[in-house]
Design a protein around this motif. Sequence first.
Motif, PDB file in Angstrom:
ATOM      1  N   LEU A 190       3.238 -33.432 -54.205  1.00  0.00           N
ATOM      2  CA  LEU A 190       3.873 -34.746 -54.057  1.00  0.00           C
ATOM      3  C   LEU A 190       5.090 -34.678 -53.135  1.00  0.00           C
ATOM      4  N   ARG A 191       5.815 -33.592 -53.174  1.00  0.00           N
ATOM      5  CA  ARG A 191       6.981 -33.444 -52.294  1.00  0.00           C
ATOM      6  C   ARG A 191       6.542 -33.373 -50.837  1.00  0.00           C
ATOM      7  N   ALA A 192       5.453 -32.658 -50.576  1.00  0.00           N
ATOM      8  CA  ALA A 192       4.937 -32.558 -49.208  1.00  0.00           C
ATOM      9  C   ALA A 192       4.511 -33.933 -48.694  1.00  0.00           C
ATOM     10  N   ILE A 193       3.854 -34.719 -49.536  1.00  0.00           N
ATOM     11  CA  ILE A 193       3.434 -36.063 -49.130  1.00  0.00           C
ATOM     12  C   ILE A 193       4.653 -36.932 -48.853  1.00  0.00           C
ATOM     13  N   ARG A 194       5.594 -36.927 -49.758  1.00  0.00           N
ATOM     14  CA  ARG A 194       6.754 -37.804 -49.637  1.00  0.00           C
ATOM     15  C   ARG A 194       7.613 -37.476 -48.419  1.00  0.00           C
ATOM     16  N   GLU A 195       7.713 -36.177 -48.105  1.00  0.00           N
ATOM     17  CA  GLU A 195       8.569 -35.753 -46.998  1.00  0.00           C
ATOM     18  C   GLU A 195       7.798 -35.554 -45.699  1.00  0.00           C
ATOM     19  N   GLY A 196       6.498 -35.819 -45.727  1.00  0.00           N
ATOM     20  CA  GLY A 196       5.707 -35.690 -44.520  1.00  0.00           C
ATOM     21  C   GLY A 196       5.573 -34.274 -44.023  1.00  0.00           C
ATOM     22  N   THR A 249      -8.686 -34.994 -52.443  1.00  0.00           N
ATOM     23  CA  THR A 249      -8.416 -36.362 -52.893  1.00  0.00           C
ATOM     24  C   THR A 249      -7.034 -36.819 -52.442  1.00  0.00           C
ATOM     25  N   MET A 250      -6.042 -35.936 -52.541  1.00  0.00           N
ATOM     26  CA  MET A 250      -4.688 -36.317 -52.136  1.00  0.00           C
ATOM     27  C   MET A 250      -4.587 -36.496 -50.622  1.00  0.00           C
ATOM     28  N   ARG A 251      -5.395 -35.764 -49.886  1.00  0.00           N
ATOM     29  CA  ARG A 251      -5.429 -35.976 -48.441  1.00  0.00           C
ATOM     30  C   ARG A 251      -6.045 -37.345 -48.120  1.00  0.00           C
ATOM     31  N   LEU A 256      -2.092 -36.282 -47.464  1.00  0.00           N
ATOM     32  CA  LEU A 256      -1.546 -34.937 -47.620  1.00  0.00           C
ATOM     33  C   LEU A 256      -2.059 -34.008 -46.524  1.00  0.00           C
ATOM     34  N   ALA A 257      -1.138 -33.286 -45.884  1.00  0.00           N
ATOM     35  CA  ALA A 257      -1.505 -32.223 -44.937  1.00  0.00           C
ATOM     36  C   ALA A 257      -1.335 -30.884 -45.652  1.00  0.00           C
TER      37      ALA A 257
END
Length: 310
Positions: A190-196, A249-251, A256-257
């Motif tokens: 979730l942190r990776a998604i939020r911070e790009g 799924t998150m990607r 998500l990368a």
Amino acid sequence: MRIAILGATSQIARDLILSFSAQTEFELALFARRPNAVQKWLLDAGLSARCTVSDFDSFGVNEKYDAIMNFVGSGNPAQTAEIGASIFDITLKYDDLAVDYVRHHPSCRYLFLSSGAAYGSSFDVPVNINTKATVAINDLQPQDWYAVAKLHSECRHRSLKKLPIFDLRIFNYFSHRQDVSARFFITDVLRAIREGETLFTTRDNIVRDYIGPDDLFQLIALIINGPVTNDVVDCYTQAPVDKLTLLKTMRKQFGLAYEFRETPAGVNATGLKMNYYSINHKAEAYGYYPSRNSLENVVYEAQLMLGGVV
């Protein structure tokens, strides 16, 4: 019903406080090492009038509670690693508070937040009702301290079979209110998604079972309103999820990368667990039937956390 919550700064405790506060029949007395932090959180949540807040020195046997819930302990892998062996003293100290209370008030139910880690470190396959806890007694490592502390508490509670003590083993929990700086795999995602940012992880296809706030509250409400007994149950959802499915799924859902690397990027404070979940569905005896599976829980809570991130 008047409920005392020990360790009200924990995320799981806070989510449950919100759930209990939505029901008029519950009165909450909150205890914490940092009561000012709890009071501020209650003010922000609009719940100041619904709960009392005190430090642990104010907890005693002269007050009347129908149930006690103990959430004191380590809330994330980094904290677990930092606490180290002192987890034994911390766990015993606050367990003593609750056990002493129910000795004086045997009609009061005591719910102790345990962990799937109490089974030990062997999770090549998911645990079941016949799984034995394993401890490398001649080669204990720092990552064993947390598990042994929980196992010790559970053994102690079963020895007090005349007291209404209930242990609840949580394997994995995810809430949209969770601190994403905590070094769980799911919070790293979730942190990776939020911070790009790009998530770096290994190809180990671990399997996890993420219970969410709604089903955890359902289970706890059934326990404290159910038979007065001394028992333990494992938490579970409709189905667990493997890491590769979760990543895909998150990607798809949130962009998500991620990239695979050989070296783990997270904090592993309690050992590698390939299949960290339980197929021991004993909680059905208390009327528990989960409303979602793990993937549904994660996507639902992530949508609440990330809002319009796509």
